[in-house]
Design an enzyme around this catalytic site. Sequence first.
Site, PDB file in Angstrom:
ATOM      1  N   ASP A   1       0.797  -1.232   0.000  1.00 18.84           N
ATOM      2  CA  ASP A   1       0.000   0.000   0.000  1.00 18.84           C
ATOM      3  C   ASP A   1       0.827   1.278   0.000  1.00 18.84           C
ATOM      4  O   ASP A   1       0.278   2.366   0.183  1.00 18.84           O
ATOM      5  CB  ASP A   1      -0.956  -0.005   1.198  1.00 18.84           C
TER       6      ASP A   1
ATOM      7  N   ASP B   1      -6.814  -4.055  -5.660  1.00 11.94           N
ATOM      8  CA  ASP B   1      -6.456  -2.714  -5.162  1.00 11.94           C
ATOM      9  C   ASP B   1      -5.018  -2.343  -5.519  1.00 11.94           C
ATOM     10  O   ASP B   1      -4.663  -1.167  -5.630  1.00 11.94           O
ATOM     11  CB  ASP B   1      -6.591  -2.639  -3.638  1.00 11.94           C
TER      12      ASP B   1
HETATM   13  N1  GLY Z   1      -7.346  -1.266  -0.204  1.00 15.00           N
HETATM   14  C1  GLY Z   1      -8.294  -1.655   0.772  1.00 15.00           C
HETATM   15  C2  GLY Z   1      -9.675  -1.205   0.525  1.00 15.00           C
HETATM   16  O1  GLY Z   1     -10.028  -0.728  -0.524  1.00 15.00           O
HETATM   17  O2  GLY Z   1     -10.455  -1.351   1.446  1.00 15.00           O
END
Ligand code: GLY
Length: 389
Positions: free
Chosen positions: A114, A174
């Site tokens: 992330d 994601d």
């Molecule tokens: N990347 C985690 C979410 O979208 O909750």
Amino acid sequence: MKSILFLTALLSVGMAKAQKINVPKAFADAGRQTEVLLQEIKKDTLAAKKNLVSPRTVENGKLVMVNSRDWTSGFFAGELWFLYEQSKNEKWKELARTYTEKVKKEQFNTGTHDLGFMMYCSFGNGYRLTGDTAYRNVIIQSAKSLVKRFNPVAGVIRSWDHNGAKWKYPVIIDNMMNLELLFEATKLTGDSSFYKIAISHADVTLKNHFRPDFSSWHVVDYDVQTGKVIQKVTAQGYSDASAWARGQAWALYGYTMCYRETGNKTYLAQANGIANLILTNKSTPEDGVPYWDYNDPAIPNTSRDASAAAITASALYELDGYSTGKGYRKTADKLLYTLNKKYTSKPGSNKGFILEHSTGHRPAKSEIDVPINYADYYYLESLLRSEKK
Ligand code: GLY
């Protein structure tokens, strides 16, 4: 008959006009909400003691602050940069600098995929708007940390290290969003290895993460000895076979961005396919804000996800520039209008968050129908994009 037709035409013009929102006013409202949020942060003395640096959401009426390791830690700084970008008010710039600094140490974090969210929404926007070379160095270091998670056999960046009993090498949709940091690092350094890793990840994800209707699985698990897919499952969606709304929005934004960075028409076609899936989905109500998962059998008695709508609106503004004649800008205007009119917090409420009605992680019974920082971030980004031609 003629006059009825005329009236209908007039009404539809009026409605089309009404779907354009007043962006300076929307920003002024968002700025006032953010002032409230800043006061709430100040009051939370325990958060400061625990080194919690960024506001994430509200749960049970309480402000939830997170530490810099949290995947959402960079969004608030990004929002402050957007407030500065729109207003040119130095006050927002100083605050943006302060909150950007708070996540700086994560540039060395190799434990999460992330980093794109955390470091590019904060330092990336900061560098774009100030040209500060100290920010540039943090972006490059963050990209170096992120590529440590790339496996050349599978050809993808590993998303999570947790839940080792459930999967071996999980990659979530994601993760497409984190590639923007890598494209930027190649532009800043001239080192093409970041770019190559980004396109490998985008290509492998395109091959393995999508169903024929362009909906995507949430998690694809890889065998890094062979590069083969072991399983396709969900973590945050309704079921392994369902289409989790935010995941579809990440995919749309991700492939639109990949097309911008590479000019590869395959990514553009993918973005168009995903846009079609999102925009023709039968479970989405008339206002365009989807339920948290398109396939939740409880629809309409379940929660919406305003964050998915905000991400989608932002992506559509960009995609409209690459795929003319599809009406994406008009659709984005409509979504943004709805978010502004129906999904903004009442002034002073929701601890100062801008939007309400997002769903974070419904299967974990966490963050259901709440305000959340990434909804606010992509809402502000959409507002800015709505003004660019
Ligand atoms: N990347 C985690 C979410 O979208 O909750």
